[in-house]
Design a protein around this motif. Structure first.
Motif, PDB file in Angstrom:
ATOM      1  N   CYS A 108      65.362  33.251 -46.189  1.00  0.00           N
ATOM      2  CA  CYS A 108      65.905  33.436 -44.850  1.00  0.00           C
ATOM      3  C   CYS A 108      65.167  32.501 -43.903  1.00  0.00           C
ATOM      4  CB  CYS A 108      65.741  34.881 -44.402  1.00  0.00           C
ATOM      5  SG  CYS A 108      66.525  35.220 -42.817  1.00  0.00           S
ATOM      6  N   TYR A 109      65.922  31.739 -43.128  1.00  0.00           N
ATOM      7  CA  TYR A 109      65.355  30.843 -42.129  1.00  0.00           C
ATOM      8  C   TYR A 109      65.671  31.397 -40.748  1.00  0.00           C
ATOM      9  CZ  TYR A 109      65.046  27.502 -45.957  1.00  0.00           C
ATOM     10  OH  TYR A 109      64.754  26.885 -47.140  1.00  0.00           O
ATOM     11  N   GLU A 110      64.770  31.202 -39.807  1.00  0.00           N
ATOM     12  CA  GLU A 110      65.035  31.582 -38.419  1.00  0.00           C
ATOM     13  C   GLU A 110      65.302  30.309 -37.638  1.00  0.00           C
ATOM     14  OE1 GLU A 110      62.658  33.457 -34.723  1.00  0.00           O
ATOM     15  OE2 GLU A 110      62.526  34.576 -36.595  1.00  0.00           O
ATOM     16  N   VAL A 111      66.483  30.232 -37.045  1.00  0.00           N
ATOM     17  CA  VAL A 111      66.865  29.041 -36.292  1.00  0.00           C
ATOM     18  C   VAL A 111      66.837  29.336 -34.796  1.00  0.00           C
ATOM     19  CG1 VAL A 111      68.263  28.108 -38.169  1.00  0.00           C
ATOM     20  CG2 VAL A 111      69.330  29.541 -36.455  1.00  0.00           C
ATOM     21  N   ASP A 112      66.730  28.271 -34.010  1.00  0.00           N
ATOM     22  CA  ASP A 112      66.677  28.451 -32.567  1.00  0.00           C
ATOM     23  C   ASP A 112      67.981  29.002 -32.013  1.00  0.00           C
ATOM     24  OD1 ASP A 112      64.038  27.564 -32.093  1.00  0.00           O
ATOM     25  OD2 ASP A 112      64.686  25.478 -32.199  1.00  0.00           O
ATOM     26  N   LEU A 113      69.099  28.505 -32.516  1.00  0.00           N
ATOM     27  CA  LEU A 113      70.394  28.881 -31.956  1.00  0.00           C
ATOM     28  C   LEU A 113      71.453  28.678 -33.020  1.00  0.00           C
ATOM     29  CD1 LEU A 113      71.601  27.796 -28.496  1.00  0.00           C
ATOM     30  CD2 LEU A 113      73.033  27.346 -30.448  1.00  0.00           C
ATOM     31  N   LEU A 114      72.421  29.563 -33.059  1.00  0.00           N
ATOM     32  CA  LEU A 114      73.559  29.348 -33.961  1.00  0.00           C
ATOM     33  C   LEU A 114      74.809  29.927 -33.354  1.00  0.00           C
ATOM     34  CD1 LEU A 114      74.520  32.132 -35.518  1.00  0.00           C
ATOM     35  CD2 LEU A 114      72.549  31.689 -36.920  1.00  0.00           C
ATOM     36  N   VAL A 115      75.938  29.481 -33.894  1.00  0.00           N
ATOM     37  CA  VAL A 115      77.247  30.020 -33.529  1.00  0.00           C
ATOM     38  C   VAL A 115      77.824  30.653 -34.779  1.00  0.00           C
ATOM     39  CG1 VAL A 115      79.607  29.469 -32.802  1.00  0.00           C
ATOM     40  CG2 VAL A 115      77.655  28.323 -31.712  1.00  0.00           C
ATOM     41  N   THR A 116      78.352  31.849 -34.615  1.00  0.00           N
ATOM     42  CA  THR A 116      79.027  32.525 -35.714  1.00  0.00           C
ATOM     43  C   THR A 116      80.338  33.118 -35.218  1.00  0.00           C
ATOM     44  OG1 THR A 116      78.848  34.208 -37.447  1.00  0.00           O
ATOM     45  CG2 THR A 116      77.806  34.721 -35.345  1.00  0.00           C
ATOM     46  N   CYS A 117      81.304  33.179 -36.122  1.00  0.00           N
ATOM     47  CA  CYS A 117      82.585  33.798 -35.815  1.00  0.00           C
ATOM     48  C   CYS A 117      82.830  34.979 -36.749  1.00  0.00           C
ATOM     49  CB  CYS A 117      83.713  32.775 -35.919  1.00  0.00           C
ATOM     50  SG  CYS A 117      83.511  31.380 -34.791  1.00  0.00           S
ATOM     51  N   GLU A 118      81.812  35.342 -37.524  1.00  0.00           N
ATOM     52  CA  GLU A 118      81.964  36.484 -38.421  1.00  0.00           C
ATOM     53  C   GLU A 118      81.783  37.777 -37.616  1.00  0.00           C
ATOM     54  OE1 GLU A 118      77.712  37.135 -40.589  1.00  0.00           O
ATOM     55  OE2 GLU A 118      78.692  35.239 -41.051  1.00  0.00           O
ATOM     56  N   PRO A 119      82.486  38.830 -37.997  1.00  0.00           N
ATOM     57  CA  PRO A 119      82.361  40.096 -37.275  1.00  0.00           C
ATOM     58  C   PRO A 119      80.932  40.641 -37.394  1.00  0.00           C
ATOM     59  CG  PRO A 119      84.127  40.198 -38.915  1.00  0.00           C
ATOM     60  CD  PRO A 119      83.419  38.901 -39.098  1.00  0.00           C
ATOM     61  N   ALA A 120      80.460  41.251 -36.318  1.00  0.00           N
ATOM     62  CA  ALA A 120      79.120  41.847 -36.327  1.00  0.00           C
ATOM     63  C   ALA A 120      79.111  43.077 -37.222  1.00  0.00           C
ATOM     64  CB  ALA A 120      78.720  42.217 -34.914  1.00  0.00           C
ATOM     65  N   GLU A 121      77.991  43.262 -37.902  1.00  0.00           N
ATOM     66  CA  GLU A 121      77.798  44.441 -38.745  1.00  0.00           C
ATOM     67  C   GLU A 121      76.637  45.245 -38.176  1.00  0.00           C
ATOM     68  OE1 GLU A 121      77.084  43.179 -42.765  1.00  0.00           O
ATOM     69  OE2 GLU A 121      78.731  41.756 -42.717  1.00  0.00           O
ATOM     70  N   PRO A 122      76.704  46.574 -38.234  1.00  0.00           N
ATOM     71  CA  PRO A 122      75.584  47.376 -37.754  1.00  0.00           C
ATOM     72  C   PRO A 122      74.295  47.010 -38.495  1.00  0.00           C
ATOM     73  CG  PRO A 122      77.482  48.761 -38.234  1.00  0.00           C
ATOM     74  CD  PRO A 122      77.796  47.379 -38.743  1.00  0.00           C
ATOM     75  N   ARG A 123      73.220  46.915 -37.755  1.00  0.00           N
ATOM     76  CA  ARG A 123      71.883  46.646 -38.296  1.00  0.00           C
ATOM     77  C   ARG A 123      71.756  45.282 -38.977  1.00  0.00           C
ATOM     78  NH1 ARG A 123      68.710  51.498 -38.680  1.00  0.00           N
ATOM     79  NH2 ARG A 123      67.527  50.404 -40.277  1.00  0.00           N
ATOM     80  N   GLN A 124      72.651  44.370 -38.676  1.00  0.00           N
ATOM     81  CA  GLN A 124      72.637  43.034 -39.271  1.00  0.00           C
ATOM     82  C   GLN A 124      71.419  42.247 -38.782  1.00  0.00           C
ATOM     83  OE1 GLN A 124      76.164  40.824 -38.324  1.00  0.00           O
ATOM     84  NE2 GLN A 124      75.796  39.287 -39.879  1.00  0.00           N
TER      85      GLN A 124
END
Length: 79
Positions: free
Chosen positions: A43-59
């Motif tokens: 798992c990498y932590e990035v400064d900023l990203l764009v996503t279009c996937e639906p949010a999941e609880p506790r994601q």
């Protein structure tokens, strides 16, 4: 370690500018985890990203970002 103020300001300004051109189905996230498809246990932590996937609880991580932004500094650009 927390980022320098200039770094944080740049990330926020980019997030606001990018959000202004996205559809409502997509969102901009900062300091979020990304799991590469080829490395399921990384798992990498990035400064900023764009996503279009639906949010999941506790994601905690995004699996399908459409844009990744990493602000480089002299100390991080070689990584």
């Amino acid at each position: 370690a927390p980022p320098m103020r200039a770094h944080a300001t740049l990330v926020m300004n980019l997030a606001v500018a990018i959000r202004g051109v996205l559809s409502d189905a997509c969102e901009v996230l900062t300091e979020v985890g990304v799991i590469p498809t080829a490395r399921e246990h990384t798992c990498y932590e990035v400064d900023l990203l764009v996503t279009c996937e639906p949010a999941e609880p506790r994601q905690r991580a995004i699996r399908s970002p459409v844009l990744l932004v990493e602000v480089l500094s002299p100390s991080t650009q070689s990584i």
